[in-house]
Design a protein around this motif. Structure first.
Motif, PDB file in Angstrom:
ATOM      1  N   ALA A   1      17.136  -0.994 128.110  1.00 18.23           N
ATOM      2  CA  ALA A   1      17.836  -0.365 126.987  1.00 18.23           C
ATOM      3  C   ALA A   1      16.864  -0.037 125.850  1.00 18.23           C
ATOM      4  O   ALA A   1      16.975   1.036 125.231  1.00 18.23           O
ATOM      5  CB  ALA A   1      18.948  -1.288 126.486  1.00 18.23           C
ATOM      6  N   ALA A   2      15.914  -0.929 125.575  1.00 17.82           N
ATOM      7  CA  ALA A   2      14.926  -0.672 124.518  1.00 17.82           C
ATOM      8  C   ALA A   2      14.057   0.529 124.874  1.00 17.82           C
ATOM      9  O   ALA A   2      13.745   1.359 124.007  1.00 17.82           O
ATOM     10  CB  ALA A   2      14.061  -1.915 124.293  1.00 17.82           C
TER      11      ALA A   2
ATOM     12  N   GLU B   1      12.730   5.936 123.719  1.00 16.00           N
ATOM     13  CA  GLU B   1      12.482   7.312 124.152  1.00 16.00           C
ATOM     14  C   GLU B   1      13.447   8.268 123.457  1.00 16.00           C
ATOM     15  O   GLU B   1      13.049   9.351 123.013  1.00 16.00           O
ATOM     16  CB  GLU B   1      12.610   7.452 125.667  1.00 16.00           C
ATOM     17  CG  GLU B   1      11.568   6.727 126.477  1.00 16.00           C
ATOM     18  CD  GLU B   1      10.174   7.314 126.391  1.00 16.00           C
ATOM     19  OE1 GLU B   1       9.941   8.288 125.643  1.00 16.00           O
ATOM     20  OE2 GLU B   1       9.292   6.770 127.071  1.00 16.00           O
ATOM     21  N   ALA B   2      14.714   7.876 123.356  1.00 17.17           N
ATOM     22  CA  ALA B   2      15.708   8.743 122.723  1.00 17.17           C
ATOM     23  C   ALA B   2      15.366   8.993 121.256  1.00 17.17           C
ATOM     24  O   ALA B   2      15.425  10.136 120.787  1.00 17.17           O
ATOM     25  CB  ALA B   2      17.100   8.124 122.843  1.00 17.17           C
ATOM     26  N   LEU B   3      15.000   7.942 120.523  1.00 24.87           N
ATOM     27  CA  LEU B   3      14.656   8.110 119.109  1.00 24.87           C
ATOM     28  C   LEU B   3      13.420   8.993 118.950  1.00 24.87           C
ATOM     29  O   LEU B   3      13.370   9.847 118.055  1.00 24.87           O
ATOM     30  CB  LEU B   3      14.427   6.756 118.448  1.00 24.87           C
ATOM     31  CG  LEU B   3      15.674   5.911 118.215  1.00 24.87           C
ATOM     32  CD1 LEU B   3      15.289   4.554 117.635  1.00 24.87           C
ATOM     33  CD2 LEU B   3      16.668   6.622 117.320  1.00 24.87           C
TER      34      LEU B   3
ATOM     35  N   SER C   1       8.412   6.317 114.638  1.00 20.65           N
ATOM     36  CA  SER C   1       7.784   4.992 114.550  1.00 20.65           C
ATOM     37  C   SER C   1       8.735   3.900 115.026  1.00 20.65           C
ATOM     38  O   SER C   1       8.331   2.986 115.752  1.00 20.65           O
ATOM     39  CB  SER C   1       7.346   4.699 113.110  1.00 20.65           C
ATOM     40  OG  SER C   1       6.359   5.607 112.711  1.00 20.65           O
ATOM     41  N   LEU C   2      10.003   3.997 114.650  1.00 21.77           N
ATOM     42  CA  LEU C   2      10.999   3.045 115.138  1.00 21.77           C
ATOM     43  C   LEU C   2      11.139   3.156 116.656  1.00 21.77           C
ATOM     44  O   LEU C   2      11.223   2.143 117.353  1.00 21.77           O
ATOM     45  CB  LEU C   2      12.342   3.301 114.456  1.00 21.77           C
ATOM     46  CG  LEU C   2      13.500   2.392 114.866  1.00 21.77           C
ATOM     47  CD1 LEU C   2      13.167   0.930 114.600  1.00 21.77           C
ATOM     48  CD2 LEU C   2      14.755   2.799 114.133  1.00 21.77           C
ATOM     49  N   GLY C   3      11.138   4.384 117.162  1.00 19.23           N
ATOM     50  CA  GLY C   3      11.183   4.586 118.613  1.00 19.23           C
ATOM     51  C   GLY C   3       9.979   3.971 119.298  1.00 19.23           C
ATOM     52  O   GLY C   3      10.111   3.351 120.358  1.00 19.23           O
ATOM     53  N   GLY C   4       8.804   4.105 118.693  1.00 17.97           N
ATOM     54  CA  GLY C   4       7.598   3.508 119.260  1.00 17.97           C
ATOM     55  C   GLY C   4       7.656   1.994 119.294  1.00 17.97           C
ATOM     56  O   GLY C   4       7.214   1.364 120.263  1.00 17.97           O
TER      57      GLY C   4
ATOM     58  N   VAL D   1       7.339  -0.197 122.728  1.00 17.42           N
ATOM     59  CA  VAL D   1       6.381  -1.287 122.939  1.00 17.42           C
ATOM     60  C   VAL D   1       7.118  -2.574 123.295  1.00 17.42           C
ATOM     61  O   VAL D   1       6.737  -3.294 124.226  1.00 17.42           O
ATOM     62  CB  VAL D   1       5.489  -1.479 121.688  1.00 17.42           C
ATOM     63  CG1 VAL D   1       4.670  -2.755 121.796  1.00 17.42           C
ATOM     64  CG2 VAL D   1       4.579  -0.277 121.502  1.00 17.42           C
ATOM     65  N   PHE D   2       8.207  -2.856 122.591  1.00 18.76           N
ATOM     66  CA  PHE D   2       9.014  -4.036 122.890  1.00 18.76           C
ATOM     67  C   PHE D   2       9.582  -3.959 124.306  1.00 18.76           C
ATOM     68  O   PHE D   2       9.531  -4.931 125.068  1.00 18.76           O
ATOM     69  CB  PHE D   2      10.142  -4.166 121.862  1.00 18.76           C
ATOM     70  CG  PHE D   2      11.124  -5.255 122.178  1.00 18.76           C
ATOM     71  CD1 PHE D   2      10.784  -6.588 122.020  1.00 18.76           C
ATOM     72  CD2 PHE D   2      12.397  -4.949 122.632  1.00 18.76           C
ATOM     73  CE1 PHE D   2      11.688  -7.600 122.311  1.00 18.76           C
ATOM     74  CE2 PHE D   2      13.308  -5.945 122.931  1.00 18.76           C
ATOM     75  CZ  PHE D   2      12.958  -7.276 122.769  1.00 18.76           C
TER      76      PHE D   2
END
Length: 117
Positions: free
Chosen positions: A11-12, A17-19, A49-52, A56-57
């Protein structure tokens, strides 16, 4: 618990990817309309940046629990192949070509195959 963490990782990756894709598409759409004002891109930099961070998580958690980086790569690519055409249609109101639809279907099958085979 491991199954739940695998689901969270997938999901993350999908959300990251969606963000990132939303930020890219909105930035390209706004930038094209506004004639190149860089100041309006700042919100998109925050969004990507939030998507990245989520990517990474998701990669780290996914590798920790799936023990195979290629599964994570396939999930990420599958997410891109599935999400990007859908978001492009929603944001640009542009009809996908036959090749895009085939890519959508193959991307979904690839992500499912990576998870379950």
């Amino acid at each position: 618990m491991t199954l739940m963490l695998r689901i969270v990782a997938v999901a993350a990756i999908f959300l990251g990817e969606a963000l990132s894709i939303v930020a890219e598409l909105i930035a390209s759409r706004q930038f094209g309309k506004a004639g190149g004002d860089l100041a309006m891109l700042w919100p998109m930099f925050v969004l990507v940046s939030l998507g990245g961070i989520l990517l990474v998580f998701g990669y780290a958690l996914g590798y920790m629990h799936l023990k195979n980086i290629w599964i994570i790569v396939a999930i990420s690519l599958g997410a891109i192949l599935v999400i990007e055409p859908i978001l492009t249609v929603l944001l640009f109101r542009d009809v996908p070509t036959a090749g895009s639809l085939i890519g959508l279907v193959l991307g979904a099958f690839g992500a499912l195959a990576a998870l379950f085979l």
